[in-house]
Design a protein around this motif. Structure first.
Motif, PDB file in Angstrom:
ATOM      1  N   CYS A 267      67.362 -11.499  25.928  1.00  8.73           N
ATOM      2  CA  CYS A 267      68.612 -12.112  25.958  1.00  8.73           C
ATOM      3  C   CYS A 267      68.975 -13.017  26.808  1.00  8.73           C
ATOM      4  O   CYS A 267      69.441 -14.170  26.660  1.00  8.73           O
ATOM      5  CB  CYS A 267      69.624 -11.027  25.693  1.00  8.73           C
ATOM      6  N   SER A 341      73.149  -8.350  25.317  1.00  9.43           N
ATOM      7  CA  SER A 341      73.141  -9.207  24.057  1.00  9.43           C
ATOM      8  C   SER A 341      74.421  -9.716  23.666  1.00  9.43           C
ATOM      9  O   SER A 341      74.676 -10.972  23.177  1.00  9.43           O
ATOM     10  CB  SER A 341      72.631  -8.037  22.728  1.00  9.43           C
ATOM     11  N   ALA A 344      74.909 -12.785  25.808  1.00  8.70           N
ATOM     12  CA  ALA A 344      73.893 -13.900  25.228  1.00  8.70           C
ATOM     13  C   ALA A 344      74.676 -14.677  24.234  1.00  8.70           C
ATOM     14  O   ALA A 344      74.474 -15.858  24.051  1.00  8.70           O
ATOM     15  CB  ALA A 344      72.563 -13.325  25.198  1.00  8.70           C
ATOM     16  N   LEU A 359      69.160 -12.938  18.827  1.00  6.68           N
ATOM     17  CA  LEU A 359      70.204 -12.254  19.533  1.00  6.68           C
ATOM     18  C   LEU A 359      71.009 -11.166  18.466  1.00  6.68           C
ATOM     19  O   LEU A 359      71.564 -10.142  19.111  1.00  6.68           O
ATOM     20  CB  LEU A 359      71.294 -13.316  20.333  1.00  6.68           C
ATOM     21  N   TYR A 363      71.830  -7.345  19.143  1.00  7.06           N
ATOM     22  CA  TYR A 363      73.019  -6.777  19.202  1.00  7.06           C
ATOM     23  C   TYR A 363      73.248  -5.668  18.251  1.00  7.06           C
ATOM     24  O   TYR A 363      73.716  -4.395  18.742  1.00  7.06           O
ATOM     25  CB  TYR A 363      74.137  -7.896  18.868  1.00  7.06           C
TER      26      TYR A 363
END
Length: 401
Positions: A267, A341, A344, A359, A363
């Motif tokens: 991330c 996450s 990012a 990402l 997440y």
């Protein structure tokens, strides 16, 4: 205190990093490489697994006599982190849950005959496995003493009745480890069993839909309606189910953390690359103090996570139980993965929220980390119990010799 790693471990790490970079990560951008549940397709996986075996990167966690490389927990921490730079990584090296934890506990607890029958096919990649413990309310979850599934002994067999759910990998598994109640004894009331998918008397009731991408085989609800298990398929002894669970779950929680550190670093990698390339209001994002603070905070927390994981791995390697060390690592790294996450995605903006990067995958996957293998609150409660019993000794240093 020596924080160096040995040259052999570094060589494995380097080779894994190269394999992940050149062979696995390119598939993350290929829609055809994904299955219907957002994991790597079995066809793509088979090719990569053959490659990792050919390069001697397969099952590093097991002893050489069981088909591994005897890397130890500290070496695993180094290598697993590198494997999970890719969302597809660990399963390619036969180091993904639940097979990873199942293989390690079978190596520790199974008899030679049981290892040949139940462990070696997983090691060889011929079958997948599952660990059936968690039950729907009011049955056992984080508290195994609440377990309602029963195994009644009848001669040389046990007859199992009950229900399990959120059993990871069950739809693809051939070999199962099952926890069931054999008496009302508070310490010796549970027993661990081995059974095969093809045995009658049980079924998968449903594959439970979840928020994020799924492991192969999903998370399933199982119903046991008279499954008969021969007494020879008991792991350890009758009444040792709680002991078997503790043997499995401690190291398995830690390997989760090892892998999650790899995803957390990924991330940061994606966010740094985007921030270095993106201009806004006359300057690169990477030059803005707010972005630098976000990334610096993550870098620090990742390093804290690595130290917690390595401390726990060291304790396990020296023969300790590492109960509080594993709990601290589990809470910290699970929350770190979610923060990494989320941060990012925030830095990458709309691109981070899209499927142009991994990402959003990470997440959605990350939210389970604070629940699986014990919720944050359970681990914090366990830590407080240790603090209450140990007092200032909670923070003691181990003295050499």
């Amino acid at each position: 205190m020596d924080f160096t790693i040995d040259p052999r471990t570094e060589e494995f790490r380097r080779r894994i990093a190269d394999f992940v970079e050149t062979r696995i990560m390119p598939l993350e951008q290929a829609p055809s490489a994904f299955d219907a549940h957002e994991n790597i397709s079995l066809d793509s996986l088979a090719d990569l697994r053959a490659g990792s075996r050919a390069e001697g990167l397969w099952c590093l966690q097991l002893k050489p006599e069981n088909g591994g490389q005897g890397l130890g927990r500290a070496g695993m921490a180094v290598c697993y982190e590198e494997m999970n730079r890719s969302i597809f990584g660990p399963v390619v090296f036969n180091a993904a849950a639940p097979d990873d934890g199942n293989m390690m506990v079978l190596e520790m607890a199974a008899t030679p005959k049981q290892r040949e029958r139940w462990l070696m096919p997983i090691v060889e990649g011929k079958v997948r496995s599952s660990f059936a413990m968690t039950e729907p309310h009011p049955g056992g979850g984080s508290d195994p003493s609440m377990m309602l599934t029963t195994a009644e002994r009848r001669g040389d067999r046990y007859v199992v009745r009950g229900r399990k759910w959120f059993i990871t990998g069950a739809a693809e598994a051939q070999h199962f480890i099952l926890l069931a109640r054999t008496s009302d004894d508070p310490r010796k009331g549970l027993t661990a069993f081995l059974f095969d998918r093809d045995q009658p008397g049980w079924r998968i009731d449903r594959r439970i839909p979840i928020m994020g991408p799924e492991e192969h085989g999903g998370h399933c609800e199982l119903v046991f309606e008279g499954l008969e298990i021969p007494a020879e398929n008991v792991l350890l002894e009758e009444g040792d189910g709680l002991k078997l669970t503790q043997m499995r779950l401690g190291p398995a929680r830690l390997t989760h953390c090892m892998r999650w550190l790899g995803l957390s670093k990924r991330c940061v990698e994606i966010a740094r690359t985007y921030a270095a390339e993106r201009f806004a209001f006359g300057s690169r994002l990477s030059k803005r103090e707010s972005i630098q603070m976000m990334l610096g905070d993550l870098a620090m927390k990742i390093e804290i996570g690595r130290l917690l994981v390595m401390k726990a791995a060291w304790e396990l390697d020296r023969g300790g139980y590492a109960q509080k060390e594993v709990s601290m690592a589990k809470v910290h790294v699970a929350n770190l993965l979610h923060q990494a996450s989320d941060t990012a995605i925030q830095i990458c903006g709309a691109r981070g929220y899209s499927k142009d990067t991994v990402l959003e995958w990470i997440y959605r996957y990350a939210r389970q980390a604070r629940l699986v293998d014990g919720a944050d609150e359970v681990h914090k409660m366990v830590l407080n119990r240790r603090l209450e019993s140990e007092g200032a000794g909670f923070w003691r240093w181990q003295v050499a010799g």
